[in-house]
Scaffold this active site. Structure first.
Site, PDB file in Angstrom:
ATOM      1  CG  HIS A 107      -0.302   0.225   2.526  1.00 38.08           C
ATOM      2  ND1 HIS A 107       0.376  -0.770   3.164  1.00 38.08           N
ATOM      3  CD2 HIS A 107      -0.198   1.301   3.325  1.00 38.08           C
ATOM      4  CE1 HIS A 107       0.864  -0.318   4.308  1.00 38.08           C
ATOM      5  NE2 HIS A 107       0.538   0.950   4.429  1.00 38.08           N
TER       6      HIS A 107
HETATM    7  N1  UDP Z   1      -3.180  -5.936   9.153  1.00 31.16           N
HETATM    8  C1  UDP Z   1      -4.456  -6.479   9.357  1.00 31.16           C
HETATM    9  N2  UDP Z   1      -5.169  -6.881   8.263  1.00 31.16           N
HETATM   10  C2  UDP Z   1      -4.690  -6.781   6.988  1.00 31.16           C
HETATM   11  C3  UDP Z   1      -3.399  -6.219   6.805  1.00 31.16           C
HETATM   12  C4  UDP Z   1      -2.665  -5.797   7.907  1.00 31.16           C
HETATM   13  O1  UDP Z   1      -4.911  -6.603  10.493  1.00 31.16           O
HETATM   14  O2  UDP Z   1      -5.393  -7.162   6.050  1.00 31.16           O
HETATM   15  C5  UDP Z   1      -2.432  -5.463  10.330  1.00 31.16           C
HETATM   16  C6  UDP Z   1      -1.029  -6.000  10.481  1.00 31.16           C
HETATM   17  O3  UDP Z   1      -1.006  -7.201  11.205  1.00 31.16           O
HETATM   18  C7  UDP Z   1      -0.319  -4.879  11.233  1.00 31.16           C
HETATM   19  C8  UDP Z   1      -1.010  -3.650  10.729  1.00 31.16           C
HETATM   20  O4  UDP Z   1      -2.248  -4.059  10.173  1.00 31.16           O
HETATM   21  O5  UDP Z   1      -0.561  -5.021  12.626  1.00 31.16           O
HETATM   22  C9  UDP Z   1      -0.156  -2.968   9.699  1.00 31.16           C
HETATM   23  O6  UDP Z   1      -0.836  -1.929   9.155  1.00 31.16           O
HETATM   24  P1  UDP Z   1      -0.404  -1.253   7.781  1.00 31.16           P
HETATM   25  O7  UDP Z   1       0.426  -2.192   6.980  1.00 31.16           O
HETATM   26  O8  UDP Z   1      -1.646  -0.702   7.184  1.00 31.16           O
HETATM   27  O9  UDP Z   1       0.445   0.000   8.274  1.00 31.16           O
HETATM   28  P2  UDP Z   1       1.991   0.279   8.428  1.00 31.16           P
HETATM   29  O10 UDP Z   1       2.507  -0.657   9.469  1.00 31.16           O
HETATM   30  O11 UDP Z   1       2.637   0.105   7.104  1.00 31.16           O
HETATM   31  O12 UDP Z   1       2.043   1.696   8.882  1.00 31.16           O
END
Ligand code: UDP
Length: 375
Positions: free
Chosen positions: A217
């Site tokens: 994403h």
């Molecule tokens: N996650 C979730 N469902 C999904 C994809 C990710 O629960 O379909 C969780 C994942 O386990 C982690 C968090 O969302 O705890 C990560 O979020 P994201 O990748 O959106 O944000 P980033 O960490 O890149 O800021």
């Protein structure tokens, strides 16, 4: 001093906790539990509304037992300026009214920076949880949010030694930096046994170790049609050898619509998954392919191989101690690194120091101690 005053219990400390987007919800869950469990704190939760649909917000509150937000700012989607501006204006009014003893912010989303900016001008001290992470890539919007939030925070709670070094290099006074562990891993450890009881694999017809899990994403990957097409071509090739489950982030769904005319990649595409289902899938995956920040840490804690589809990481401990490998987004490299893992060349790591499930407790202990000594 009257007898009453001598025996009066200390006044409760007012904490305002802010969360806006999916990764924030996972990080605030143990913090809210810790704050609400202490009689010494009166805590309120603000949801900025940056992520608002059921699959990206509500389900996390339900599954992780996060209390209903006391205030919802309902800012919704928009450009960075629009989102940051809306949160800033509303948080200023709220902080003026509530005058908390501490504002607690987590991570690196627009809501994190906007709430902090409102607080610092009103002299409300800020506790930044997950401070000091730096990718060194200022084209990444989160990097700007990290640098600016850290610059104005009173407490900087870090997850790894590199974060401490980054902050010291930027001139942060050492006494403000507290290495406390990782609240995202607090949540993971609290929920792993529950997740393992789910039938997520059976429902998707998958075997443990018989599939890969993908998330994508970051604007750098999804906002360029050629890059997105090349990425999907490589991933589709892997999918023919090992099924790839791909919960599609709303931004990526919009990018597929805008840049690929809606033509869906030939993978096992799903809606964004609930936390427990996603954790269940991560825990038993052969490998995880991702450009997420938090997932690099979760796979390290789980000992599952992770290929990070970016050119850098703000979480280097997941590479030096954990199971993460930075592969960039070149199709040939993704294919060759995946084939290495499929051929048995997996990376074995160890869980970093203090990623032990007690980070939220350490954080609240420090805030409480410092606020009490200042009263
Ligand atoms: N996650 C979730 N469902 C999904 C994809 C990710 O629960 O379909 C969780 C994942 O386990 C982690 C968090 O969302 O705890 C990560 O979020 P994201 O990748 O959106 O944000 P980033 O960490 O890149 O800021």
């Amino acid at each position: 001093m009257t007898a009453d005053e001598t025996h009066a219990s200390p006044r409760s400390l007012n904490a305002l906790v802010v969360a806006g987007a999916r990764p924030n919800f996972i990080k605030i869950a143990p913090l809210m539990e810790e704050l609400r469990g202490r009689a010494s704190f009166h805590s309120r939760l603000v949801h900025t509304g940056q992520h608002y649909d059921r699959a990206m917000s509500e389900n996390f509150f339900r599954d992780l037992g996060i209390p209903e937000p006391d205030i919802n700012l309902g800012v919704g989607s928009g450009s960075h300026g629009e989102q940051t501006g809306r949160v800033l204006i509303q948080m200023e009014a709220l902080l003026e009214e509530q005058r908390p003893d501490v504002l607690v912010v987590v991570g690196d989303v627009n809501s994190t920076l906007a709430a902090s900016l409102a607080a610092v001008k009103l002299q409300v001290p800020i506790a930044h949880v997950e401070a000091g992470l730096r990718s060194g890539d200022r084209t990444m919007p989160e990097e700007i949010n990290r640098i600016l939030t850290d610059a104005i925070s009173t407490w900087l709670f870090t997850t790894e030694a590199d974060a401490d070094k980054n902050l010291l290099r930027e001139g942060v006074a050492p006494e403000r930096i507290h290495r406390v562990g990782n609240v995202m891993i607090d949540t993971l450890l609290r929920n792993l046994a529950r997740a393992r009881k789910l039938n997520t694999l059976e429902d998707l017809g998958l075997e443990p170790g018989g599939y890969a899990l993908l998330t994508l994403h970051r604007p750098s990957n999804v906002e360029n049609s050629e890059k997105l097409q090349a990425l999907f071509a490589a991933l589709e090739e892997i999918h023919r050898e090992l099924p790839i489950v791909f919960p599609v982030h709303p931004r990526t769904a919009a990018a597929i619509e805008a840049h690929l005319g809606g033509s869906q990649p030939a993978l096992r595409n799903t809606e964004p998954l609930d936390y427990l289902d996603f954790l269940r899938l991560m825990a038993d995956a052969k490998l995880v392919l991702t450009d997420s920040g938090g997932i690099q840490e979760e796979t390290t804690a789980l000992g599952v191989n992770c290929l990070t589809l970016r050119d850098n990481t703000e979480r280097p401990i997941t590479v030096t101690e954990g199971t993460n490998t930075i592969v960039g987004s070149h199709p040939d490299v993704i294919l060759s690194e995946t084939r290495k893992i499929l051929g048995g060349e997996s990376k074995t790591g160890r869980t970093p120091e203090l990623w032990d499930g007690a980070a939220a407790r350490r954080i609240v202990d420090i805030i409480e101690r410092d606020l009490r000594s200042a009263l």
